[in-house]
Design an enzyme around this catalytic site. Structure first.
Site, PDB file in Angstrom:
ATOM      1  N   GLU A   9       0.889  -1.258   0.098  1.00  0.00           N
ATOM      2  CA  GLU A   9      -0.027   0.219  -0.016  1.00  0.00           C
ATOM      3  C   GLU A   9       0.802   1.263  -0.063  1.00  0.00           C
ATOM      4  OE1 GLU A   9      -0.193  -1.267   4.168  1.00  0.00           O
ATOM      5  OE2 GLU A   9       0.869  -1.825   2.347  1.00  0.00           O
ATOM      6  N   ASP A  82      -0.449  -4.309   5.080  1.00  0.00           N
ATOM      7  CA  ASP A  82      -0.162  -4.632   6.294  1.00  0.00           C
ATOM      8  C   ASP A  82      -1.295  -5.491   6.892  1.00  0.00           C
ATOM      9  OD1 ASP A  82       1.752  -2.634   6.206  1.00  0.00           O
ATOM     10  OD2 ASP A  82       0.602  -0.988   6.848  1.00  0.00           O
ATOM     11  N   ASP A  84      -3.257  -5.809   9.408  1.00  0.00           N
ATOM     12  CA  ASP A  84      -4.205  -5.268  10.484  1.00  0.00           C
ATOM     13  C   ASP A  84      -5.538  -5.085   9.593  1.00  0.00           C
ATOM     14  OD1 ASP A  84      -3.839  -3.138   8.803  1.00  0.00           O
ATOM     15  OD2 ASP A  84      -2.751  -1.773  10.095  1.00  0.00           O
ATOM     16  N   GLU A  86      -7.329  -2.620   8.482  1.00  0.00           N
ATOM     17  CA  GLU A  86      -7.093  -1.723   7.358  1.00  0.00           C
ATOM     18  C   GLU A  86      -6.392  -2.553   6.169  1.00  0.00           C
ATOM     19  OE1 GLU A  86      -8.621   1.104   6.769  1.00  0.00           O
ATOM     20  OE2 GLU A  86      -9.605   0.782   8.693  1.00  0.00           O
ATOM     21  N   TYR A 288       6.597  -3.619  12.546  1.00  0.00           N
ATOM     22  CA  TYR A 288       5.333  -2.900  12.351  1.00  0.00           C
ATOM     23  C   TYR A 288       4.974  -2.214  13.451  1.00  0.00           C
ATOM     24  CZ  TYR A 288       0.371  -2.350  10.528  1.00  0.00           C
ATOM     25  OH  TYR A 288      -0.388  -1.832   9.933  1.00  0.00           O
ATOM     26  N   ARG A 290       1.982  -0.768  14.586  1.00  0.00           N
ATOM     27  CA  ARG A 290       0.608  -0.841  15.247  1.00  0.00           C
ATOM     28  C   ARG A 290       0.439  -2.295  15.863  1.00  0.00           C
ATOM     29  NH1 ARG A 290      -0.019   2.089  10.221  1.00  0.00           N
ATOM     30  NH2 ARG A 290      -0.777   4.031  10.631  1.00  0.00           N
ATOM     31  N   HIS A 333       1.692 -11.392  17.046  1.00  0.00           N
ATOM     32  CA  HIS A 333       2.387 -10.181  16.635  1.00  0.00           C
ATOM     33  C   HIS A 333       3.343 -10.010  17.644  1.00  0.00           C
ATOM     34  CE1 HIS A 333      -1.310  -8.758  14.423  1.00  0.00           C
ATOM     35  NE2 HIS A 333      -1.001  -9.607  14.001  1.00  0.00           N
TER      36      HIS A 333
END
Length: 366
Positions: A9, A82, A84, A86, A288, A290, A333
């Site tokens: 992205e 990613d 997550d 989104e 990452y 988040r 994670h």
């Protein structure tokens, strides 16, 4: 025809990944989301179980055309947005818009942009996780309904250009309720008594003992009478107990603790911290950013130990494995850490160097 097309992205992330994957892979960027809810009628069919209605924004038309062309000219399409909700939604929209086969499209994820992490991801592709996609869709639908329905009320009742949101509206309610409690609070005065005692005539700091009375007085006269009694009394130390003190290091950073510490030590705002962290991640310098996990992989723990032994010695080496206490945290994670723990410093802007140093020190200390 291209053998492998990888879609991410972010263009910065695409450049970093392409360096590692080699000539058999072409890496392109979707520049974030390629579809959004339609502007007309909220973009939601409320009567049909709140079904979302998507459209490709005009500013994304050229990007989508280029992605369609690239996908048509490739044998294999890998989606590496990613991991997550989104990112998962971006992957699902790409599959839909590019007319890819959902069950066979290769979805890859990684928590750090390194040669080993990418190789492992390529060897272990999975399908698009529709649970994460549906979670993102629910959030987006709620955002649209709350924002579009409540914001006009703010324009009429408060002032134009204000916006209401799914989260901020609730937060404002909590703030208002707390403020009303503060306004309604009636303070009550009390008197606290502290004593300073000399252990010998020399009035030095080492010969002074400080203590506070265990009771507070609501009446000034009662406090004064207590002081009169104390002034004519003798005091003695009944006993001394010595207890060892221990201080454990803070766990590795999660998103929220990184934001808090960056504000406290560096003066960074939340958005500034996340922008700098995003750049560090896309450059392959940190994992990452988040995450709600304080977990570190076995490899990261081993590398940390190597660095500590090399730089500080065996005395300071103690491996700890933190577990996240928050309900629903994803232990699969990792916490936020440097991608290469033996890199004490990095090249980049001053803010990137400062934030990287903060993350490196926290990881090694934990």
């Amino acid at each position: 025809m291209t053998e492998n097309l990888v879609i991410v992205e972010s263009p910065a992330k695409a450049k970093t990944i392409e360096k590692y994957l080699g000539k058999d892979f072409r890496v392109v960027s979707s520049f974030g989301h390629i579809r959004d809810l339609a502007k007309k009628n909220l973009g939601i069919d409320i009567k049909n179980n709140f079904s979302p209605e998507y459209e490709i924004p005009k500013e994304k038309a050229k990007v989508v055309a280029e992605l369609r062309k690239a996908a048509a000219e490739s044998k294999n399409v890998w989606i590496a947005s990613d991991e997550d909700r989104e990112g998962e939604a971006i992957a699902w929209h790409l599959v839909s818009v590019l007319k890819l086969n959902l069950p066979t499209t290769k979805r890859i994820v990684f928590h750090e942009i390194t040669q080993d992490a990418l190789a492992k991801a390529i060897l272990n592709p999975r399908q698009v996780d529709m649970n994460l996609v549906n979670s993102q869709q629910a959030r987006r639908i709620l955002d649209r309904i709350v924002g579009f329905e409540i914001s006009p009320v703010l324009w009429k009742k408060v002032q134009p250009a204000l916006s209401a949101g799914r989260v901020q509206s609730v937060a404002v309610r909590l703030i208002v309720e707390r403020e009303r409690e503060i306004i309604a609070f009636k303070p009550e005065s009390s008197f606290r008594i502290n004593g300073i005692f000399r252990t010998d005539p020399d009035n030095t700091e080492n010969n002074l003992i400080r203590a506070e009375a265990g009771k507070r007085f609501s009446d000034e006269n009662d406090a004064a009478r207590f002081l009169d009694v104390c002034s004519n009394s003798e005091f003695r130390v009944a006993g001394i107990s010595v207890k060892p003190g221990t201080r454990s290091p803070a766990p590795p950073f999660t998103t929220s603790t990184l934001q808090q510490e960056a504000y406290r030590k560096l003066g960074f705002s939340v958005s500034q911290t996340m922008t700098v962290a995003q750049k560090l991640y896309e450059a392959g310098k940190i994992t990452y950013m988040r995450t709600d996990s304080t977990n570190l992989s076995k490899l990261a723990l081993a590398k940390s130990r190597e660095v500590i032994l090399s730089e500080f010695g065996e005395k300071y080496s103690r491996t700890r494995q933190f577990k996240t206490k928050s309900k629903g945290a994803q232990e699969a994670h990792e916490a936020i850490r440097p991608a290469y723990l033996n890199s004490f410093t990095i090249t980049g802007s001053q803010n990137e160097k400062k934030l990287y140093e903060l993350i490196w020190k926290r990881t090694i200390a934990s």
